[in-house]
Design a protein around this motif. Sequence first.
Motif, PDB file in Angstrom:
ATOM      1  N   HIS A   1     -17.731 -14.085  57.024  1.00 14.57           N
ATOM      2  CA  HIS A   1     -19.002 -14.534  56.627  1.00 14.57           C
ATOM      3  C   HIS A   1     -18.740 -15.528  55.298  1.00 14.57           C
ATOM      4  CE1 HIS A   1     -22.996 -14.981  55.137  1.00 14.57           C
ATOM      5  NE2 HIS A   1     -23.359 -14.676  56.224  1.00 14.57           N
ATOM      6  N   PRO A   2     -19.083 -16.850  55.312  1.00 12.39           N
ATOM      7  CA  PRO A   2     -18.967 -17.725  54.403  1.00 12.39           C
ATOM      8  C   PRO A   2     -19.179 -17.212  53.005  1.00 12.39           C
ATOM      9  CG  PRO A   2     -20.606 -18.578  55.578  1.00 12.39           C
ATOM     10  CD  PRO A   2     -20.010 -17.715  56.186  1.00 12.39           C
ATOM     11  N   SER A   3     -20.248 -16.337  52.918  1.00 12.76           N
ATOM     12  CA  SER A   3     -20.633 -15.818  51.749  1.00 12.76           C
ATOM     13  C   SER A   3     -19.768 -14.677  51.156  1.00 12.76           C
ATOM     14  CB  SER A   3     -22.318 -15.278  51.618  1.00 12.76           C
ATOM     15  OG  SER A   3     -22.538 -14.513  50.527  1.00 12.76           O
ATOM     16  N   LEU A   4     -19.247 -13.895  51.926  1.00 11.32           N
ATOM     17  CA  LEU A   4     -18.494 -12.929  51.598  1.00 11.32           C
ATOM     18  C   LEU A   4     -17.009 -13.405  51.414  1.00 11.32           C
ATOM     19  CD1 LEU A   4     -17.446  -9.981  51.473  1.00 11.32           C
ATOM     20  CD2 LEU A   4     -17.107  -9.994  53.975  1.00 11.32           C
ATOM     21  N   TRP A   5     -16.709 -14.624  51.980  1.00 14.69           N
ATOM     22  CA  TRP A   5     -15.381 -15.055  51.483  1.00 14.69           C
ATOM     23  C   TRP A   5     -15.464 -15.566  50.180  1.00 14.69           C
ATOM     24  CZ3 TRP A   5     -10.663 -15.318  53.729  1.00 14.69           C
ATOM     25  CH2 TRP A   5      -9.833 -16.366  53.343  1.00 14.69           C
ATOM     26  N   ARG A   6     -16.389 -16.237  49.861  1.00 17.96           N
ATOM     27  CA  ARG A   6     -16.888 -16.776  48.407  1.00 17.96           C
ATOM     28  C   ARG A   6     -16.796 -15.727  47.516  1.00 17.96           C
ATOM     29  NH1 ARG A   6     -20.423 -16.919  44.510  1.00 17.96           N
ATOM     30  NH2 ARG A   6     -20.859 -18.834  43.204  1.00 17.96           N
ATOM     31  N   GLN A   7     -17.200 -14.544  47.753  1.00 13.56           N
ATOM     32  CA  GLN A   7     -17.475 -13.234  46.816  1.00 13.56           C
ATOM     33  C   GLN A   7     -15.775 -12.867  46.703  1.00 13.56           C
ATOM     34  OE1 GLN A   7     -19.644 -12.284  44.846  1.00 13.56           O
ATOM     35  NE2 GLN A   7     -19.500 -10.091  44.504  1.00 13.56           N
ATOM     36  N   SER A   8     -15.337 -13.022  47.817  1.00 14.47           N
ATOM     37  CA  SER A   8     -13.922 -12.429  47.858  1.00 14.47           C
ATOM     38  C   SER A   8     -12.888 -13.072  46.827  1.00 14.47           C
ATOM     39  CB  SER A   8     -13.334 -12.287  49.484  1.00 14.47           C
ATOM     40  OG  SER A   8     -14.095 -11.091  49.827  1.00 14.47           O
ATOM     41  N   GLN A   9     -12.967 -14.700  46.941  1.00 14.44           N
ATOM     42  CA  GLN A   9     -12.261 -15.597  46.139  1.00 14.44           C
ATOM     43  C   GLN A   9     -12.382 -15.310  44.796  1.00 14.44           C
ATOM     44  OE1 GLN A   9     -14.041 -19.249  48.066  1.00 14.44           O
ATOM     45  NE2 GLN A   9     -12.077 -19.610  48.774  1.00 14.44           N
ATOM     46  N   LEU A  10     -13.598 -14.679  44.450  1.00 19.56           N
ATOM     47  CA  LEU A  10     -13.769 -14.338  42.992  1.00 19.56           C
ATOM     48  C   LEU A  10     -13.216 -12.792  42.726  1.00 19.56           C
ATOM     49  CD1 LEU A  10     -17.500 -15.480  43.070  1.00 19.56           C
ATOM     50  CD2 LEU A  10     -16.028 -16.300  41.525  1.00 19.56           C
ATOM     51  N   ILE A  11     -13.252 -12.083  43.711  1.00 21.22           N
ATOM     52  CA  ILE A  11     -12.816 -10.763  43.298  1.00 21.22           C
ATOM     53  C   ILE A  11     -11.419 -10.691  43.289  1.00 21.22           C
ATOM     54  CG2 ILE A  11     -12.549  -8.446  44.770  1.00 21.22           C
ATOM     55  CD1 ILE A  11     -15.422  -8.772  43.375  1.00 21.22           C
ATOM     56  N   ARG A  12     -10.667 -11.375  43.965  1.00 25.59           N
ATOM     57  CA  ARG A  12      -9.145 -11.427  43.960  1.00 25.59           C
ATOM     58  C   ARG A  12      -8.590 -11.798  42.530  1.00 25.59           C
ATOM     59  NH1 ARG A  12      -5.897 -15.979  44.352  1.00 25.59           N
ATOM     60  NH2 ARG A  12      -6.793 -17.842  44.364  1.00 25.59           N
ATOM     61  N   ARG A  13      -9.340 -12.345  41.670  1.00 23.35           N
ATOM     62  CA  ARG A  13      -8.845 -12.724  40.246  1.00 23.35           C
ATOM     63  C   ARG A  13      -8.696 -11.377  39.642  1.00 23.35           C
ATOM     64  NH1 ARG A  13     -11.001 -17.442  42.073  1.00 23.35           N
ATOM     65  NH2 ARG A  13     -10.786 -19.143  40.799  1.00 23.35           N
ATOM     66  N   GLY A  14      -7.596 -10.980  38.886  1.00 22.37           N
ATOM     67  CA  GLY A  14      -7.169  -9.899  38.342  1.00 22.37           C
ATOM     68  C   GLY A  14      -6.660 -10.320  37.150  1.00 22.37           C
ATOM     69  N   GLY A  15      -6.745  -9.150  36.324  1.00 18.67           N
ATOM     70  CA  GLY A  15      -5.766  -9.284  34.764  1.00 18.67           C
ATOM     71  C   GLY A  15      -6.482  -8.578  33.776  1.00 18.67           C
ATOM     72  N   LEU A  16      -5.918  -8.908  32.599  1.00 20.66           N
ATOM     73  CA  LEU A  16      -6.777  -8.504  31.234  1.00 20.66           C
ATOM     74  C   LEU A  16      -7.549  -9.659  30.747  1.00 20.66           C
ATOM     75  CD1 LEU A  16      -7.245  -6.791  28.788  1.00 20.66           C
ATOM     76  CD2 LEU A  16      -5.032  -7.619  27.949  1.00 20.66           C
ATOM     77  N   TYR A  17      -8.929  -9.614  30.542  1.00 22.76           N
ATOM     78  CA  TYR A  17      -9.714 -10.718  29.866  1.00 22.76           C
ATOM     79  C   TYR A  17     -10.178  -9.916  28.909  1.00 22.76           C
ATOM     80  CZ  TYR A  17      -9.615 -12.201  34.681  1.00 22.76           C
ATOM     81  OH  TYR A  17      -9.060 -12.943  35.977  1.00 22.76           O
ATOM     82  N   LYS A  18     -10.542 -11.022  27.758  1.00 29.83           N
ATOM     83  CA  LYS A  18     -11.353 -10.849  26.561  1.00 29.83           C
ATOM     84  C   LYS A  18     -12.759 -11.343  26.913  1.00 29.83           C
ATOM     85  CE  LYS A  18     -12.057 -12.806  21.761  1.00 29.83           C
ATOM     86  NZ  LYS A  18     -11.446 -13.774  20.885  1.00 29.83           N
ATOM     87  N   VAL A  19     -13.544 -10.437  26.990  1.00 27.34           N
ATOM     88  CA  VAL A  19     -15.057 -10.548  27.126  1.00 27.34           C
ATOM     89  C   VAL A  19     -15.612 -11.493  25.862  1.00 27.34           C
ATOM     90  CG1 VAL A  19     -17.447  -9.664  27.837  1.00 27.34           C
ATOM     91  CG2 VAL A  19     -15.073  -8.930  28.794  1.00 27.34           C
ATOM     92  N   VAL A  20     -15.781 -10.725  24.714  1.00 24.81           N
ATOM     93  CA  VAL A  20     -15.895 -11.169  23.243  1.00 24.81           C
ATOM     94  C   VAL A  20     -15.055 -10.611  22.321  1.00 24.81           C
ATOM     95  CG1 VAL A  20     -18.495 -11.786  23.985  1.00 24.81           C
ATOM     96  CG2 VAL A  20     -17.640  -9.383  22.877  1.00 24.81           C
ATOM     97  N   ASP A  21     -15.095 -10.993  21.192  1.00 28.92           N
ATOM     98  CA  ASP A  21     -13.959 -10.267  20.111  1.00 28.92           C
ATOM     99  C   ASP A  21     -14.564  -8.722  20.178  1.00 28.92           C
ATOM    100  OD1 ASP A  21     -13.113 -12.792  19.454  1.00 28.92           O
ATOM    101  OD2 ASP A  21     -14.513 -13.062  17.630  1.00 28.92           O
ATOM    102  N   GLY A  22     -13.364  -7.955  20.329  1.00 26.67           N
ATOM    103  CA  GLY A  22     -13.556  -6.618  20.242  1.00 26.67           C
ATOM    104  C   GLY A  22     -13.771  -5.764  21.855  1.00 26.67           C
ATOM    105  N   LEU A  23     -14.190  -6.663  22.809  1.00 19.49           N
ATOM    106  CA  LEU A  23     -14.393  -6.114  23.960  1.00 19.49           C
ATOM    107  C   LEU A  23     -13.460  -6.768  25.124  1.00 19.49           C
ATOM    108  CD1 LEU A  23     -18.250  -5.358  25.111  1.00 19.49           C
ATOM    109  CD2 LEU A  23     -16.122  -5.788  26.700  1.00 19.49           C
ATOM    110  N   TYR A  24     -12.608  -6.019  25.869  1.00 15.14           N
ATOM    111  CA  TYR A  24     -11.911  -6.401  26.943  1.00 15.14           C
ATOM    112  C   TYR A  24     -11.900  -5.737  28.217  1.00 15.14           C
ATOM    113  CZ  TYR A  24      -9.639  -7.949  22.574  1.00 15.14           C
ATOM    114  OH  TYR A  24      -9.528  -8.525  21.359  1.00 15.14           O
TER     115      TYR A  24
END
Length: 634
Positions: free
Chosen positions: A74-97
Motif C-alpha cells: 500500500h503506498p501509504s504504508l510504503w511512505r511510512q516505511s521509508q520514514l521508519i527505516r531511518r536509524g541512528g542517534l539523533y539530537k532532539v534539542v539540547d540535552g535530549l537525544y
Amino acid sequence: MPYSPKDATAATAAANRQAAAGYEMGDRQDFVNADRGLIAPLPEPLRADDGRVIFDASRFDYIADDAPAPDTVHPSLWRQSQLIRRGGLYKVVDGLYQVRNNDIANLTVVEGESGLVVVDCTANVEAATQGMAMIREHVSDKPVAAVIYTHTHIDHYGGVKGIVSAEDVASGKVPIIAPGTIASFDKHAIGENVIAGNAMTRRASYAFNSLLDQGPGGCVTCGIGIASLPGVTISYLSPTDPITKTGTKRDLGGLEFEFLYAPDTEAPEEMHIWIPQLAALTCAENANHSLHNIQTLRGARTRDARNFARYLDETLERWGDDAAVHYGPHTWPVWGNQEVTGFLESQRDTYKYIHDQALRLANKGYTPLEAAEEIELPQSLGRKWFNRGYHGTLHHDVRAVFTKELGMWDGDPVSLHPHPPVETARRFVDLIGADQVLAEGKRSIEAGDYRWAAQILHTLVFAQPDHQAARELQADAYEQLGYQAEGPQWRGIYLTAAKELREGVQAATFATASPDTVLAMPVDILFDYAAVHLIGDLAATADLRIDLHFTDTGQTWTMWIANGVLNARRGASDRTQLTVTGPKAALVGALLAPATAEQLARSGAITLDGDPTVLHTLAGLLDDFDPDFPIVVP
C-alpha cells in the motif's frame, strides 16, 4: 518447499494506485523531521553475544526514498516505511537525544547536569546496549541517574538491563520511575504478557510480521518501528519509584520532570512527562505518528478511546502553551509549539471521534462490523499522516469501542450461540458442496473480490483442511488482501496466513515468558500463571494442598486445588500435605514444573517436608502450551 510471494494482481495494483491518488504524496515534511538532528547512523549489524546478527539496517535498503511503492505494498504504508527505516542517534534539542530504529521502539536519553535519565529502554538488552554505547561515544559518559518507564509494554522496559544493573537499582543508586503503584505496574507489565502469553505471542507473530521474509512481498516495517527482532534478550526490573498522581515532580540528573498520570489509555498504567527546562513533552504512546490500537490484534485488554482524548486534552491544558517539542517512544519528534499543539489536538479529536461515532451508531442499532464499515474520519483528521492506521486501524478500533463499552456480543441473536467454526464449515460445505465452494472462490478471486474469496474458502478449508486446492486459493486471496492493507499488522496477518496455508505452521520467533519476566512475577501472579495451566476436568476431583515458603522474601503461601481450581493465599495452612522451601527462583521451577522438584531437592536448591507424591499428582494435572498452534486451519 518454501514459496516466493506471488505478484500483485491487476485488481490489487489498481486498488493501490487509487489509494495513492487520495493522499498528499508530495508532502515531505515528515522526511525533513525524521532526518533532523542526526549525529551518527547506526553501527554495523547489531549482534548477540554469540556473534549472531540480530538486526541489520541494510535489510531495509530496498525501501529507498526514491523507490516508488511496489504494487505489493500500500503506498501509504510504503511512505511510512521509508520514514521508519531511518536509524541512528539523533539530537532532539539540547540535552535530549534518541537512538531510533535499531529496535521497534526508541531509546530516549535526557542529559542533566549530574547524570543521564533514560526514558524507555527498547524491547531488548542488545538494542539498549548498542544505543547506550552510541550515547557514550557521541554525547556523554555521565552516569545513569534514573530510568523511566512510560508504560507497561514490553518494548519500553525489555532492554532495561542494557541500561542499568540490577544491583544499582536494588541499592537505590538508580531509581526506576513508572506509572501506578509498583504492584500494579508489575501486575500489568508481566501479567498481560505472560498469563495469556502463549496465545498473545502466536498472534503477535502474525501481526508483527515476524514469520515473514523481509521484502516487498513480505514484511516491510511494523509501521511504528522496524520489524520485531528474533533471538533477543528480554529483561525486566521492577519499578522503585511509583507515580500515581498528576503534578508529581522529580529532580533527576539536575532537571525537573513533571508527570501526568494517564491510566487506562494505551496501557493500563501510562504517564505523560514534561521537562520544563527543555520545553520538551512526551505523551508516551497516547500520541504517535500513527493511529493507535483501541484493541490490539496481538491480544490485550481493550482500551478506552475516550481516555486517550481526555488525557491528551489535559496535557494541552497544562503544557500546550509552552511545549516546543514532542518526542515519542516510537518514530520521530514534532517541533514547534504550533505544530505540537496541532498534532495533539488532532490525535485527541481522532480518538474522540472514533469513540463517539461508534457509540452513536451502537445507539442506532448498528452491530460492530456494520459500524466499522460505515465510519470514516473527517478529512480534517483522516488526511493527517499521523492519524493513518499504521498500528491500529479505524476499522478494528471502531469495533473495539463496542467491545469496551458493550462487551463481546454484537447484539444479533444469531451470534449468541453459533456452532463452532469447524462444525459450521462442515454444514455449509455439506449444503453447498465442496466443488461449488471452490468454484465460487475461484470466481471471486478472478473478480478481485478477495474479502469474499477468503470468507467462502475458509469454510472449505475448515471443513476439509487437507483440501490443497482450497488452501492454495485462500492463500492467494489473503496475499492480495495483505498487499492492499495500509495497516502493517493487517498486512502481516494476511501474508502470514497465506504462508502458513502454503507451507504449514511456522515456528514462533520469541516468547514473552522470558526467565527475567517469570522470575519478576509478583507471587500472586505466579500462582495465576500456574492456575491457567491446570486441566480443569482432570483436576475436578483432586484435593491437594501445598505450602511454599520463599526464603529470600520471608513469605509463605498456601496453594490448594479443589473443584478443578487452583487457589492461593498468604500464610501457611494447618492442613498442608507438603511444604516446599527455597528461594523464589527455585520455587518457580517446582511450581511450574513439579516433576523436577525432587531433582531440585537432591541438588539442595529446595527442601521438601511432607508427602512428595503430591508433586507427582500436581504434574499430571498441568497442561503444556504449544507456541505454534494452528490458526488458519482447525
